[in-house]
Design an enzyme around this catalytic site. Structure first.
Site, mmCIF file in Angstrom:
data_model
loop_
_atom_site.group_PDB
_atom_site.id
_atom_site.type_symbol
_atom_site.label_atom_id
_atom_site.label_comp_id
_atom_site.label_asym_id
_atom_site.label_seq_id
_atom_site.Cartn_x
_atom_site.Cartn_y
_atom_site.Cartn_z
ATOM 1 N N LYS A 235 4.422 31.941 5.690
ATOM 2 C CA LYS A 235 3.500 31.968 4.557
ATOM 3 C C LYS A 235 2.584 30.741 4.548
ATOM 4 O O LYS A 235 1.390 30.865 4.357
ATOM 5 C CB LYS A 235 4.274 32.040 3.233
ATOM 6 C CG LYS A 235 5.075 33.308 3.069
ATOM 7 C CD LYS A 235 5.791 33.358 1.723
ATOM 8 C CE LYS A 235 6.988 32.449 1.616
ATOM 9 N NZ LYS A 235 8.166 32.886 2.366
ATOM 10 N N ARG B 260 8.452 34.577 -7.068
ATOM 11 C CA ARG B 260 9.680 34.738 -6.300
ATOM 12 C C ARG B 260 10.639 35.701 -6.984
ATOM 13 O O ARG B 260 11.620 36.108 -6.403
ATOM 14 C CB ARG B 260 10.353 33.370 -6.119
ATOM 15 C CG ARG B 260 9.432 32.321 -5.516
ATOM 16 C CD ARG B 260 9.883 30.921 -5.866
ATOM 17 N NE ARG B 260 9.972 30.739 -7.316
ATOM 18 C CZ ARG B 260 10.482 29.666 -7.890
ATOM 19 N NH1 ARG B 260 10.973 28.692 -7.155
ATOM 20 N NH2 ARG B 260 10.519 29.564 -9.207
ATOM 21 N N ARG C 106 10.676 24.041 12.777
ATOM 22 C CA ARG C 106 9.506 23.960 11.907
ATOM 23 C C ARG C 106 9.200 22.519 11.566
ATOM 24 O O ARG C 106 10.067 21.738 11.220
ATOM 25 C CB ARG C 106 9.742 24.742 10.614
ATOM 26 C CG ARG C 106 9.635 26.228 10.821
ATOM 27 C CD ARG C 106 9.135 26.898 9.577
ATOM 28 N NE ARG C 106 10.151 26.925 8.550
ATOM 29 C CZ ARG C 106 9.894 27.253 7.295
ATOM 30 N NH1 ARG C 106 8.675 27.546 6.911
ATOM 31 N NH2 ARG C 106 10.856 27.270 6.418
ATOM 32 N N ARG D 56 11.398 20.127 8.534
ATOM 33 C CA ARG D 56 11.735 20.625 7.208
ATOM 34 C C ARG D 56 13.248 20.543 7.005
ATOM 35 O O ARG D 56 13.994 21.345 7.522
ATOM 36 C CB ARG D 56 11.279 22.085 7.077
ATOM 37 C CG ARG D 56 9.778 22.248 6.979
ATOM 38 C CD ARG D 56 9.300 22.038 5.575
ATOM 39 N NE ARG D 56 9.926 22.996 4.688
ATOM 40 C CZ ARG D 56 9.374 24.131 4.293
ATOM 41 N NH1 ARG D 56 8.168 24.457 4.683
ATOM 42 N NH2 ARG D 56 10.017 24.941 3.488
ATOM 43 N N ARG E 102 19.206 30.926 1.258
ATOM 44 C CA ARG E 102 17.813 31.270 0.962
ATOM 45 C C ARG E 102 17.553 32.756 1.209
ATOM 46 O O ARG E 102 16.802 33.391 0.482
ATOM 47 C CB ARG E 102 16.859 30.423 1.808
ATOM 48 C CG ARG E 102 16.806 28.976 1.341
ATOM 49 C CD ARG E 102 15.936 28.135 2.221
ATOM 50 N NE ARG E 102 14.535 28.543 2.150
ATOM 51 C CZ ARG E 102 13.598 28.129 2.987
ATOM 52 N NH1 ARG E 102 13.900 27.298 3.943
ATOM 53 N NH2 ARG E 102 12.369 28.535 2.850
#
Ligand code: ZN
Length: 206
Positions: free
Chosen positions: A13, A83, A117, A150, A162
């Protein structure tokens, strides 16, 4: 242009939001980034310790306050918001979205991508060691500062949490927008440039 990008954690995203923002000159509103910026404040620290640091969603009332301050008439790209259904309904009272782009990508692919990431603390852009590396090793192309890994993705159990939260909270949001006729699905696997092209087809139709 008022759009929202939603999808599973690690769907990219942030990467797509950054590219679309650059091309169409609209700001990105990302709750996650705002939260990371707030960690030196008392509230920010509490939110990290109790919620997002553990992979949990930050309560909607905090998220809404962050959003309200960031929204402009010119348009915006919501990165990973709403969300959950409550937030989708709360947001309708603040503003009206043109489209909700759902990045559809399998869990298997995402787990492979979550490792590696890198993010820029200054502009929030996300890179990936393999899939979308910066031009110079671990340096942001735009800001020329060091990228950091991250940390909320580091531990496997946080990733799993998550995903669980995503399935439970965000998947109903997808159904909600589908019913409203706002949902536009984009396949999130393959070349980033192709995915962006598909997103632009949706945006330009609006
Ligand atoms: Zn940067």
């Amino acid at each position: 242009m008022k759009i929202s990008l939603i999808g599973p954690p690690g769907a990219g995203k942030g990467t797509y939001a950054a590219e679309l923002s650059k091309r169409h000159k609209v700001p990105i509103i990302a709750i996650g980034r705002e939260l990371r910026r707030m960690v030196n404040t008392k509230l920010g620290k509490m939110l990290k310790e109790k919620y997002w640091g553990k992979g949990k969603l930050v309560p909607s009332k905090y998220a809404m306050n962050i959003l309200k301050r960031k929204i402009t008439k010119k348009g915006y790209i919501l990165d990973g918001f709403p969300r959950e259904i409550t937030e989708a309904k709360m947001f309708e009272k603040i503003d009206k979205l043109d489209a909700v782009i759902f990045i559809d990508v399998s869990q298997k692919i995402i787990l492979q991508r979550l490792h590696g990431r890198l993010q820029c603390k200054k502009c929030g852009r996300i890179y990936h060691i393999k899939n979308s590396p910066p031009k110079k090793d671990k340096i942001c192309d735009k800001c020329k500062v060091n990228l950091y890994e991250r940390t909320d993705d580091k531990e496997e159990n946080i990733i799993k949490e998550r995903f669980r939260v995503y399935r439970e909270e965000t998947e109903p949001v997808i159904k909600y927008y589908k019913k409203k006729g706002l949902l536009k699905k984009v396949r999130g696997e393959g070349k980033i440039s192709e995915i962006i092209k598909n997103m632009e087809k949706i945006i330009l139709r609006k």
